[in-house]
Write an enzyme that holds these catalytic residues in place. Structure first.
Site, PDB file in Angstrom:
ATOM      1  N   ASP A  94       0.832  -1.195   0.000  1.00 59.18           N
ATOM      2  CA  ASP A  94       0.000   0.000   0.000  1.00 59.18           C
ATOM      3  C   ASP A  94       0.873   1.255   0.000  1.00 59.18           C
ATOM      4  OD1 ASP A  94      -2.321  -1.498   0.082  1.00 59.18           O
ATOM      5  OD2 ASP A  94      -2.529  -1.377   2.263  1.00 59.18           O
TER       6      ASP A  94
ATOM      7  N   TYR B 224       5.897  -8.677   8.590  1.00 56.98           N
ATOM      8  CA  TYR B 224       5.658  -7.243   8.710  1.00 56.98           C
ATOM      9  C   TYR B 224       5.861  -6.783  10.150  1.00 56.98           C
ATOM     10  CZ  TYR B 224       3.053  -7.769   4.286  1.00 56.98           C
ATOM     11  OH  TYR B 224       2.683  -8.048   3.000  1.00 56.98           O
TER      12      TYR B 224
ATOM     13  N   ASP C  14      -6.523   2.670   7.785  1.00 56.78           N
ATOM     14  CA  ASP C  14      -5.217   3.327   7.949  1.00 56.78           C
ATOM     15  C   ASP C  14      -5.450   4.823   7.835  1.00 56.78           C
ATOM     16  OD1 ASP C  14      -5.537   3.844   5.225  1.00 56.78           O
ATOM     17  OD2 ASP C  14      -3.902   2.546   4.586  1.00 56.78           O
TER      18      ASP C  14
ATOM     19  N   ARG D 178      -4.219  -4.861   7.445  1.00 59.36           N
ATOM     20  CA  ARG D 178      -5.279  -3.949   7.885  1.00 59.36           C
ATOM     21  C   ARG D 178      -6.514  -4.699   8.363  1.00 59.36           C
ATOM     22  NH1 ARG D 178      -6.954  -0.818   3.466  1.00 59.36           N
ATOM     23  NH2 ARG D 178      -5.665  -2.066   2.056  1.00 59.36           N
TER      24      ARG D 178
END
Length: 230
Positions: A48, A76, A90, A182
């Site tokens: 992203d 991550y 986000d 997310r």
């Protein structure tokens, strides 16, 4: 993958890049493609715009390896914040909700982490690159359309948190192909009967490739142009 139909005469290259904040994965591909005059190039897994970290690009004949890298396990690190939500989960979109956090204890957070570890059924975010009816979901979301998103099976063997700066929570996640971080953040907030959004995300590993071995995009371009006498 971008392919100008002309085949590359060389064997190609696997390029490890550290994607900057706000760049799309295609921004990185197009930068390398144009600056280094590469005819055939693609990336092995989207990041992203508000995420940073490891992005693998393949050129020439190495583009045949893209599927292998896309299917590899990912790692991550990042941060989420409890008590507020955004439509995109986000900071791409404005806050749309505020929720209580006073009831949240370390025990409740660990219980939520446990529920989100292992083999899961996950719903991708509406603001995502998943295609529905031939169109990316984020395009439908930006028009305010309501869509029925299909769940997917993913695996999250590692989900670790550090809530020393509560309501900000740092995390490390190892996951399978197709996992949306997310979505994990959203579901974590919901399991705590609150809300959450992701404030920071960095991809640190794809398979056996690590972020520490990646190059800055501008430095790579400078080096490659010298190598090619451009």
């Amino acid at each position: 993958m971008i392919d100008d139909s002309a085949t590359s005469p060389d064997e190609g290259e696997v390029i490890l890049l550290n994607k900057p904040l706000t760049w799309t994965s295609f921004d990185a591909v197009n930068k390398i493609k144009k600056a280094c005059r590469i005819k055939k190039i693609g990336h092995a897994g989207t990041l992203d715009p508000l995420a940073t970290g490891l992005l693998i690009l393949c050129t020439g004949k190495k583009t045949k390896e893209i599927d292998t890298y896309q299917g590899a396990e990912k790692e991550y690190t990042g941060k989420l914040v409890l008590g507020k939500t955004t439509p995109s989960i986000d900071l791409e979109t404005p806050f749309d909700g505020e929720y209580p956090i006073d009831h949240i204890t370390p025990e409740l957070m660990q219980a939520a982490v446990t529920k989100l570890t292992g083999d899961l059924t996950q719903y991708p975010p509406i603001y995502s690159a998943v295609k529905m009816g031939g169109e990316r979901l984020y395009k439908k979301a930006r028009r305010g359309e309501t869509v029925e998103i299909k769940p997917r099976s993913v695996s999250v063997p590692v989900f670790e948190i550090n809530a020393a700066n509560f309501p900000e929570v740092s995390f490390r996640i190892v996951c399978s192909k197709g996992t949306y971080i997310r979505s994990l953040v959203r579901d974590f907030g919901m399991l705590l009967e609150s809300g959450a959004y992701m404030s920071e995300l960095c991809r640190t590993r794809i398979g056996t490739f690590w972020l520490k071995d990646a190059e800055d995009i501008e430095e790579y371009v400078k080096k490659k142009r010298l190598e090619l006498n451009l």
